[in-house]
Design an enzyme around this catalytic site. Structure first.
Site, PDB file in Angstrom:
ATOM      1  N   CYS A 224     -13.093 -52.253 -69.576  1.00 27.79           N
ATOM      2  CA  CYS A 224     -14.355 -51.856 -70.375  1.00 27.79           C
ATOM      3  C   CYS A 224     -14.292 -51.075 -71.692  1.00 27.79           C
ATOM      4  CB  CYS A 224     -15.258 -51.189 -69.639  1.00 27.79           C
ATOM      5  SG  CYS A 224     -16.965 -50.369 -70.292  1.00 27.79           S
TER       6      CYS A 224
ATOM      7  N   CYS B 176     -15.212 -47.646 -71.078  1.00 25.37           N
ATOM      8  CA  CYS B 176     -14.344 -46.714 -70.120  1.00 25.37           C
ATOM      9  C   CYS B 176     -13.209 -46.242 -71.106  1.00 25.37           C
ATOM     10  CB  CYS B 176     -14.011 -47.418 -69.070  1.00 25.37           C
ATOM     11  SG  CYS B 176     -15.522 -48.023 -67.962  1.00 25.37           S
TER      12      CYS B 176
END
Length: 218
Positions: free
Chosen positions: A74, A77
């Site tokens: 992600c 992230c």
């Protein structure tokens, strides 16, 4: 008039749903972890010969900053990982290690995450760091204005990613003191891209007493 009334009612319902989706009403409620809960978590190393150990090893002597990664691929992230990694020189000065845990190991996802994260990474197969009450954000996240703001912020920062792996279980960041000092900071991601404030992480890390010092001051 009937069709206009139905149309107006549908628009009103849609507007109300959108409004509620952007409040905290439907967000998963978090439950704070206790030190005892975290200490007993089983983690696994990611080398050729995996070793399983109790999580308390991470912070027992010098405390630790630990990121529970929602999904390594992600881009949000990865952005948070880079923010935490920017603290690494100051954490090193304090003698406080930086770690991350992931909940699954898919192909090269962890390896591809490592350029963004300057600490050791471990596997939490039972997803305990994402509890005690595991929280999820499903497709409602994509109609939250805050999430879209986070998307654009990360994209403008040059971060990119992929869609590999489970990404609905929300992550977080912990700062844990040495020994029995306790949890000094617990940030629970409330929506996609809700990253921890690096200043708060550093402030909490400065409160950590290395185990030798903690023993001397008793």
């Amino acid at each position: 008039m009937g069709m206009w009334s139905i149309g107006a009612g549908a628009l009103g319902a849609a507007a109300l749903a959108l409004l509620l989706a952007n409040t905290d009403v439907f967000l998963s409620k978090s439950q704070k972890a206790t030190l005892e809960y975290l200490e007993d978590i089983d983690l696994k190393t990611l080398g050729k010969e995996p070793r399983t150990f109790k999580a308390k090893e991470l912070w027992e002597k010098n405390g630790a900053v630990i990121m529970a990664v929602r999904r390594p691929g992600c881009f949000l992230c990865r952005e948070e990982a880079a923010d935490l990694s920017s603290l690494k020189p100051k954490l090193d000065e304090l003698g406080v290690p930086l770690y991350a845990v992931v909940k699954e190991q898919i192909r090269t996802e962890v390896q591809d995450f490592q350029p963004y994260f300057k600490g050791e990474i471990f596997l939490d197969e039972k997803k305990k760091f994402y509890g005690p009450q595991r929280r999820k954000m499903m497709f409602m996240g994509f109609i939250r204005l805050g999430v879209w703001y986070n998307f654009f912020r990360a994209r403008n920062g040059g971060f990119s990613g992929n869609l590999e792996g489970e990404g609905f279980i929300l992550g977080g960041v912990f700062v844990v003191g040495s020994g029995k000092q306790g949890i000094l900071l617990e940030h629970r991601e409330k929506e996609f891209g809700d990253k921890v404030n690096p200043v708060s992480v550093l402030e909490a890390a400065r409160k950590i007493q290395p185990q030798t010092l903690a023993t001397e001051t008793k």
